[in-house]
Design a protein around this motif. Structure first.
Motif, mmCIF file in Angstrom:
data_model
loop_
_atom_site.group_PDB
_atom_site.id
_atom_site.type_symbol
_atom_site.label_atom_id
_atom_site.label_comp_id
_atom_site.label_asym_id
_atom_site.label_seq_id
_atom_site.Cartn_x
_atom_site.Cartn_y
_atom_site.Cartn_z
ATOM 1 N N TYR A 140 -8.013 -8.141 -17.738
ATOM 2 C CA TYR A 140 -9.364 -8.668 -17.892
ATOM 3 C C TYR A 140 -10.326 -7.496 -18.005
ATOM 4 O O TYR A 140 -10.185 -6.498 -17.314
ATOM 5 C CB TYR A 140 -9.761 -9.519 -16.682
ATOM 6 N N THR A 141 -11.293 -7.619 -18.886
ATOM 7 C CA THR A 141 -12.240 -6.526 -19.070
ATOM 8 C C THR A 141 -13.635 -6.865 -18.550
ATOM 9 O O THR A 141 -14.513 -6.026 -18.586
ATOM 10 C CB THR A 141 -12.345 -6.139 -20.561
ATOM 11 N N ALA A 142 -13.824 -8.083 -18.086
ATOM 12 C CA ALA A 142 -15.129 -8.467 -17.555
ATOM 13 C C ALA A 142 -15.432 -7.641 -16.308
ATOM 14 O O ALA A 142 -14.545 -7.389 -15.496
ATOM 15 C CB ALA A 142 -15.152 -9.951 -17.210
ATOM 16 N N PRO A 143 -16.669 -7.209 -16.143
ATOM 17 C CA PRO A 143 -17.033 -6.397 -14.980
ATOM 18 C C PRO A 143 -16.755 -7.133 -13.664
ATOM 19 O O PRO A 143 -17.002 -8.319 -13.539
ATOM 20 C CB PRO A 143 -18.538 -6.171 -15.149
ATOM 21 N N ARG A 144 -16.181 -6.437 -12.733
ATOM 22 C CA ARG A 144 -15.956 -6.902 -11.362
ATOM 23 C C ARG A 144 -15.014 -8.091 -11.222
ATOM 24 O O ARG A 144 -14.999 -8.743 -10.191
ATOM 25 C CB ARG A 144 -17.293 -7.203 -10.694
ATOM 26 N N VAL A 145 -14.210 -8.394 -12.241
ATOM 27 C CA VAL A 145 -13.334 -9.564 -12.144
ATOM 28 C C VAL A 145 -12.258 -9.375 -11.072
ATOM 29 O O VAL A 145 -11.809 -10.334 -10.455
ATOM 30 C CB VAL A 145 -12.720 -9.924 -13.517
ATOM 31 N N TYR A 146 -11.855 -8.149 -10.803
ATOM 32 C CA TYR A 146 -10.831 -7.884 -9.793
ATOM 33 C C TYR A 146 -11.432 -7.516 -8.431
ATOM 34 O O TYR A 146 -10.715 -7.353 -7.455
ATOM 35 C CB TYR A 146 -9.934 -6.724 -10.241
ATOM 36 N N GLU A 147 -12.730 -7.382 -8.368
ATOM 37 C CA GLU A 147 -13.413 -6.869 -7.180
ATOM 38 C C GLU A 147 -13.115 -7.669 -5.911
ATOM 39 O O GLU A 147 -12.797 -7.095 -4.858
ATOM 40 C CB GLU A 147 -14.916 -6.836 -7.430
ATOM 41 N N ALA A 148 -13.192 -8.981 -5.979
ATOM 42 C CA ALA A 148 -12.981 -9.804 -4.784
ATOM 43 C C ALA A 148 -11.567 -9.627 -4.226
ATOM 44 O O ALA A 148 -11.380 -9.529 -3.007
ATOM 45 C CB ALA A 148 -13.241 -11.274 -5.101
ATOM 46 N N LEU A 149 -10.589 -9.568 -5.092
ATOM 47 C CA LEU A 149 -9.212 -9.396 -4.638
ATOM 48 C C LEU A 149 -8.984 -7.999 -4.076
ATOM 49 O O LEU A 149 -8.419 -7.837 -2.989
ATOM 50 C CB LEU A 149 -8.240 -9.647 -5.791
ATOM 51 N N GLU A 150 -9.440 -6.981 -4.783
ATOM 52 C CA GLU A 150 -9.222 -5.605 -4.335
ATOM 53 C C GLU A 150 -9.943 -5.295 -3.031
ATOM 54 O O GLU A 150 -9.496 -4.451 -2.262
ATOM 55 C CB GLU A 150 -9.663 -4.620 -5.421
ATOM 56 N N ASN A 151 -11.056 -5.983 -2.771
ATOM 57 C CA ASN A 151 -11.831 -5.725 -1.563
ATOM 58 C C ASN A 151 -11.543 -6.702 -0.425
ATOM 59 O O ASN A 151 -12.178 -6.626 0.624
ATOM 60 C CB ASN A 151 -13.326 -5.735 -1.885
ATOM 61 N N ALA A 152 -10.595 -7.591 -0.613
ATOM 62 C CA ALA A 152 -10.224 -8.537 0.442
ATOM 63 C C ALA A 152 -9.714 -7.752 1.649
ATOM 64 O O ALA A 152 -9.007 -6.752 1.501
ATOM 65 C CB ALA A 152 -9.157 -9.497 -0.063
ATOM 66 N N PRO A 153 -10.078 -8.172 2.851
ATOM 67 C CA PRO A 153 -9.662 -7.440 4.058
ATOM 68 C C PRO A 153 -8.150 -7.215 4.148
ATOM 69 O O PRO A 153 -7.713 -6.125 4.521
ATOM 70 C CB PRO A 153 -10.166 -8.324 5.201
ATOM 71 N N ALA A 154 -7.359 -8.209 3.812
ATOM 72 C CA ALA A 154 -5.902 -8.049 3.894
ATOM 73 C C ALA A 154 -5.405 -6.987 2.926
ATOM 74 O O ALA A 154 -4.527 -6.183 3.253
ATOM 75 C CB ALA A 154 -5.209 -9.386 3.612
ATOM 76 N N VAL A 155 -5.985 -6.953 1.727
ATOM 77 C CA VAL A 155 -5.590 -5.961 0.724
ATOM 78 C C VAL A 155 -6.029 -4.573 1.162
ATOM 79 O O VAL A 155 -5.268 -3.605 1.064
ATOM 80 C CB VAL A 155 -6.173 -6.320 -0.662
ATOM 81 N N GLN A 156 -7.231 -4.460 1.678
ATOM 82 C CA GLN A 156 -7.726 -3.163 2.142
ATOM 83 C C GLN A 156 -6.904 -2.647 3.324
ATOM 84 O O GLN A 156 -6.647 -1.449 3.433
ATOM 85 C CB GLN A 156 -9.205 -3.258 2.510
ATOM 86 N N ASN A 157 -6.463 -3.560 4.194
ATOM 87 C CA ASN A 157 -5.620 -3.180 5.326
ATOM 88 C C ASN A 157 -4.290 -2.617 4.827
ATOM 89 O O ASN A 157 -3.835 -1.568 5.291
ATOM 90 C CB ASN A 157 -5.398 -4.377 6.242
ATOM 91 N N LEU A 158 -3.666 -3.298 3.884
ATOM 92 C CA LEU A 158 -2.406 -2.802 3.319
ATOM 93 C C LEU A 158 -2.597 -1.472 2.612
ATOM 94 O O LEU A 158 -1.774 -0.566 2.722
ATOM 95 C CB LEU A 158 -1.822 -3.835 2.355
ATOM 96 N N LYS A 159 -3.698 -1.346 1.873
ATOM 97 C CA LYS A 159 -3.988 -0.085 1.167
ATOM 98 C C LYS A 159 -4.119 1.066 2.162
ATOM 99 O O LYS A 159 -3.588 2.153 1.950
ATOM 100 C CB LYS A 159 -5.258 -0.217 0.337
ATOM 101 N N ALA A 160 -4.813 0.820 3.268
ATOM 102 C CA ALA A 160 -4.986 1.861 4.296
ATOM 103 C C ALA A 160 -3.640 2.268 4.897
ATOM 104 O O ALA A 160 -3.396 3.455 5.136
ATOM 105 C CB ALA A 160 -5.935 1.364 5.379
ATOM 106 N N GLN A 161 -2.757 1.293 5.126
ATOM 107 C CA GLN A 161 -1.434 1.596 5.662
ATOM 108 C C GLN A 161 -0.628 2.454 4.685
ATOM 109 O O GLN A 161 0.056 3.393 5.087
ATOM 110 C CB GLN A 161 -0.676 0.308 5.961
ATOM 111 N N ILE A 162 -0.713 2.121 3.410
ATOM 112 C CA ILE A 162 0.005 2.892 2.380
ATOM 113 C C ILE A 162 -0.571 4.292 2.277
ATOM 114 O O ILE A 162 0.162 5.290 2.257
ATOM 115 C CB ILE A 162 -0.050 2.163 1.027
#
Length: 59
Positions: free
Chosen positions: A4-26
């Motif tokens: 998807y090329t629309a601005p911020r279409v992935y933003e909500a998923l990438e910034n979800a607390p669960a995703v951010q928690n996993l990213k921090a662990q990695i």
């Protein structure tokens, strides 16, 4: 696949607390790197028929 090329279409998923928690662990492991690959899938007609027949709504 496509992206998807629309601005911020992935933003909500990438910034979800669960995703951010996993990213921090990695990212805490120096041997690993977390990279978000922005992709999408298209559902074929067969896939739509499968969902219509096999997936029941809980509503």
């Amino acid at each position: 696949m496509y992206e998807y090329t629309a601005p911020r279409v992935y933003e909500a998923l990438e910034n979800a607390p669960a995703v951010q928690n996993l990213k921090a662990q990695i990212d805490a492991n120096e041997e690993w790197t977390c990279v978000f690959e922005r992709k999408g899938l298209r559902v074929t007609e067969l896939g739509k028929q499968f969902v219509a027949v096999c997936v029941q709504s809980k509503a």
